[in-house]
Write a protein that holds these residues in place. Structure first.
Motif, PDB file in Angstrom:
ATOM      1  N   ALA A  86       0.811  -1.219   0.000  1.00  0.00           N
ATOM      2  CA  ALA A  86       0.000   0.000   0.000  1.00  0.00           C
ATOM      3  C   ALA A  86       0.843   1.268   0.000  1.00  0.00           C
ATOM      4  CB  ALA A  86      -0.923   0.004   1.218  1.00  0.00           C
ATOM      5  N   SER A  87       2.150   1.123  -0.102  1.00  0.00           N
ATOM      6  CA  SER A  87       3.030   2.281   0.055  1.00  0.00           C
ATOM      7  C   SER A  87       2.810   3.346  -1.008  1.00  0.00           C
ATOM      8  CB  SER A  87       4.492   1.833   0.039  1.00  0.00           C
ATOM      9  OG  SER A  87       4.824   1.256  -1.214  1.00  0.00           O
ATOM     10  N   ASP A  88       2.323   2.944  -2.187  1.00  0.00           N
ATOM     11  CA  ASP A  88       2.091   3.919  -3.254  1.00  0.00           C
ATOM     12  C   ASP A  88       0.603   4.023  -3.601  1.00  0.00           C
ATOM     13  OD1 ASP A  88       1.874   1.407  -4.339  1.00  0.00           O
ATOM     14  OD2 ASP A  88       3.160   1.784  -6.069  1.00  0.00           O
ATOM     15  N   ALA A  89      -0.243   3.656  -2.665  1.00  0.00           N
ATOM     16  CA  ALA A  89      -1.685   3.656  -2.923  1.00  0.00           C
ATOM     17  C   ALA A  89      -2.214   5.053  -3.198  1.00  0.00           C
ATOM     18  CB  ALA A  89      -2.429   3.052  -1.734  1.00  0.00           C
ATOM     19  N   ALA A  90      -3.131   5.146  -4.154  1.00  0.00           N
ATOM     20  CA  ALA A  90      -3.926   6.355  -4.318  1.00  0.00           C
ATOM     21  C   ALA A  90      -4.963   6.366  -3.201  1.00  0.00           C
ATOM     22  CB  ALA A  90      -4.604   6.366  -5.678  1.00  0.00           C
ATOM     23  N   VAL A  91      -5.286   7.547  -2.680  1.00  0.00           N
ATOM     24  CA  VAL A  91      -6.147   7.637  -1.494  1.00  0.00           C
ATOM     25  C   VAL A  91      -7.355   8.528  -1.766  1.00  0.00           C
ATOM     26  CG1 VAL A  91      -6.286   8.465   0.889  1.00  0.00           C
ATOM     27  CG2 VAL A  91      -4.259   7.205   0.117  1.00  0.00           C
ATOM     28  N   VAL A  92      -8.524   8.022  -1.415  1.00  0.00           N
ATOM     29  CA  VAL A  92      -9.759   8.812  -1.422  1.00  0.00           C
ATOM     30  C   VAL A  92     -10.296   8.871   0.001  1.00  0.00           C
ATOM     31  CG1 VAL A  92     -12.133   9.003  -2.231  1.00  0.00           C
ATOM     32  CG2 VAL A  92     -10.359   8.169  -3.784  1.00  0.00           C
ATOM     33  N   ALA A  93     -10.493  10.067   0.513  1.00  0.00           N
ATOM     34  CA  ALA A  93     -11.165  10.258   1.799  1.00  0.00           C
ATOM     35  C   ALA A  93     -12.651  10.473   1.518  1.00  0.00           C
ATOM     36  CB  ALA A  93     -10.582  11.464   2.530  1.00  0.00           C
ATOM     37  N   THR A  94     -13.493   9.731   2.198  1.00  0.00           N
ATOM     38  CA  THR A  94     -14.919   9.843   1.909  1.00  0.00           C
ATOM     39  C   THR A  94     -15.745   9.615   3.161  1.00  0.00           C
ATOM     40  OG1 THR A  94     -16.615   9.207   0.292  1.00  0.00           O
ATOM     41  CG2 THR A  94     -15.304   7.423   1.266  1.00  0.00           C
ATOM     42  N   GLY A  95     -17.049   9.753   3.007  1.00  0.00           N
ATOM     43  CA  GLY A  95     -17.967   9.627   4.123  1.00  0.00           C
ATOM     44  C   GLY A  95     -18.950  10.785   4.111  1.00  0.00           C
ATOM     45  N   PHE A  96     -19.446  11.139   5.268  1.00  0.00           N
ATOM     46  CA  PHE A  96     -20.448  12.187   5.379  1.00  0.00           C
ATOM     47  C   PHE A  96     -19.803  13.523   5.746  1.00  0.00           C
ATOM     48  CE2 PHE A  96     -22.968   8.364   6.994  1.00  0.00           C
ATOM     49  CZ  PHE A  96     -23.370   8.017   5.721  1.00  0.00           C
ATOM     50  N   CYS A  97     -20.542  14.612   5.505  1.00  0.00           N
ATOM     51  CA  CYS A  97     -20.040  15.940   5.846  1.00  0.00           C
ATOM     52  C   CYS A  97     -21.207  16.866   6.121  1.00  0.00           C
ATOM     53  CB  CYS A  97     -19.174  16.510   4.714  1.00  0.00           C
ATOM     54  SG  CYS A  97     -20.113  17.000   3.239  1.00  0.00           S
ATOM     55  N   ALA A  98     -20.871  18.055   6.603  1.00  0.00           N
ATOM     56  CA  ALA A  98     -21.848  19.123   6.762  1.00  0.00           C
ATOM     57  C   ALA A  98     -21.644  20.130   5.643  1.00  0.00           C
ATOM     58  CB  ALA A  98     -21.678  19.813   8.118  1.00  0.00           C
ATOM     59  N   GLY A  99     -22.694  20.410   4.906  1.00  0.00           N
ATOM     60  CA  GLY A  99     -22.615  21.437   3.872  1.00  0.00           C
ATOM     61  C   GLY A  99     -22.611  22.819   4.491  1.00  0.00           C
ATOM     62  N   LEU A 100     -21.914  23.735   3.870  1.00  0.00           N
ATOM     63  CA  LEU A 100     -21.822  25.107   4.376  1.00  0.00           C
ATOM     64  C   LEU A 100     -22.576  26.106   3.514  1.00  0.00           C
ATOM     65  CD1 LEU A 100     -18.015  25.201   5.306  1.00  0.00           C
ATOM     66  CD2 LEU A 100     -19.948  24.788   6.844  1.00  0.00           C
ATOM     67  N   ALA A 101     -22.818  25.764   2.261  1.00  0.00           N
ATOM     68  CA  ALA A 101     -23.418  26.724   1.330  1.00  0.00           C
ATOM     69  C   ALA A 101     -24.940  26.664   1.393  1.00  0.00           C
ATOM     70  CB  ALA A 101     -22.950  26.445  -0.093  1.00  0.00           C
ATOM     71  N   PRO A 102     -25.594  27.806   1.383  1.00  0.00           N
ATOM     72  CA  PRO A 102     -27.060  27.819   1.323  1.00  0.00           C
ATOM     73  C   PRO A 102     -27.553  27.053   0.094  1.00  0.00           C
ATOM     74  CG  PRO A 102     -26.218  30.009   1.822  1.00  0.00           C
ATOM     75  CD  PRO A 102     -25.023  29.166   1.463  1.00  0.00           C
ATOM     76  N   GLY A 103     -28.640  26.339   0.251  1.00  0.00           N
ATOM     77  CA  GLY A 103     -29.198  25.595  -0.867  1.00  0.00           C
ATOM     78  C   GLY A 103     -28.727  24.160  -0.955  1.00  0.00           C
ATOM     79  N   MET A 104     -27.744  23.764  -0.139  1.00  0.00           N
ATOM     80  CA  MET A 104     -27.324  22.363  -0.117  1.00  0.00           C
ATOM     81  C   MET A 104     -28.395  21.516   0.571  1.00  0.00           C
ATOM     82  SD  MET A 104     -23.254  22.303   0.761  1.00  0.00           S
ATOM     83  CE  MET A 104     -22.048  22.340  -0.575  1.00  0.00           C
ATOM     84  N   HIS A 105     -28.463  20.243   0.161  1.00  0.00           N
ATOM     85  CA  HIS A 105     -29.442  19.323   0.726  1.00  0.00           C
ATOM     86  C   HIS A 105     -28.764  18.005   1.097  1.00  0.00           C
ATOM     87  CE1 HIS A 105     -31.979  22.047  -1.683  1.00  0.00           C
ATOM     88  NE2 HIS A 105     -32.906  21.812  -0.769  1.00  0.00           N
ATOM     89  N   PRO A 106     -29.300  17.285   2.073  1.00  0.00           N
ATOM     90  CA  PRO A 106     -28.794  15.938   2.354  1.00  0.00           C
ATOM     91  C   PRO A 106     -28.813  15.088   1.087  1.00  0.00           C
ATOM     92  CG  PRO A 106     -30.285  16.637   4.090  1.00  0.00           C
ATOM     93  CD  PRO A 106     -30.378  17.676   3.002  1.00  0.00           C
ATOM     94  N   GLY A 107     -27.705  14.389   0.853  1.00  0.00           N
ATOM     95  CA  GLY A 107     -27.572  13.583  -0.351  1.00  0.00           C
ATOM     96  C   GLY A 107     -26.791  14.255  -1.452  1.00  0.00           C
TER      97      GLY A 107
END
Length: 221
Positions: free
Chosen positions: A62-83
């Motif tokens: 795994a020493s040269d693995a490409a990495v994606v961080a993922t999961g849930f977050c809180a939106g900051l911009a007005p108009g964002m919706h769950p999903g």
């Protein structure tokens, strides 16, 4: 070590990092087309940093693995919706910033999923800076973070990607699913519906991660 003449080219593996058990459950629902590891780091920036350092340092494959961080977050911009989906062009926190790789490719792959599966995953894709916090962000603090230019906040992405590039040069990315937003905070009625929506979206986005990974065409060292 170089590959033997005539041997198929080997590509770097993909490591997908998330914090929570429910996120890992969603991500394990899809079949992987290649060497893919799903790592549950634990909650918070310190846990994420420690888990990444162990994962990339203890396993030579795994020493040269490409990495994606993922999961849930809180939106900051007005108009964002769950999903809704957030594709980071950079992650940032008090310790600095990490520029993400192939943001356009990842956003395009997600947009294709949205187009081909109406209503899933997500109603909108937002691209911009993803900021880190050591705690759940609400109210006035959410507005303060938005004023810095960030479009979403979570607790692990910045630490995850910073730890990943510290362990060696590699492609990194962050994709988060909005579970609450300025008009849909977790403390309000409707949280359960928002959480279910975010879970379903996270379960559906794996093909976009795989497409991003294929586009990198990174040989092993």
């Amino acid at each position: 070590m170089a590959d033997a003449p005539g041997a198929p080219a080997r590509t770097a593996p993909l490591l997908i990092a998330c914090a929570l058990g429910i996120e890992r459950l969603a991500l394990r629902s899809g079949a992987a087309p290649g060497p893919v590891t799903i790592l549950r780091t634990g909650m918070g920036p310190q846990a994420a940093e420690r888990a990444m350092a162990r994962a990339l340092g203890d396993d030579p494959s795994a020493s040269d693995a490409a990495v994606v961080a993922t999961g849930f977050c809180a939106g900051l911009a007005p108009g964002m919706h769950p999903g809704d989906l957030v594709v980071a062009d950079e992650t940032r926190d008090a310790a600095g910033r990490t520029v993400c790789t192939g943001t356009d490719v990842l956003a395009a792959a997600l947009a294709e999923l949205v187009a081909n599966r109406p209503g899933r995953p997500g109603r909108a894709i937002h691209t911009g800076p993803l900021t880190g916090s050591g705690h759940v962000v609400r109210g006035a603090e959410r507005a303060e973070l938005r004023a810095t230019g960030a479009i979403a906040v979570d607790m692990e992405s910045a630490a995850t990607l910073r730890s990943a590039v510290r362990a060696g040069p590699r492609p990194v990315a962050a994709v988060r699913v909005v579970v609450d937003a300025p008009e849909h905070e977790l403390v309000r009625i409707g949280t359960l519906r928002g959480g279910i929506s975010a879970f379903r979206v996270l379960r559906a986005v794996l093909p976009a991660f795989f497409e991003w990974h294929r586009s990198l065409l990174l040989p092993r060292r």
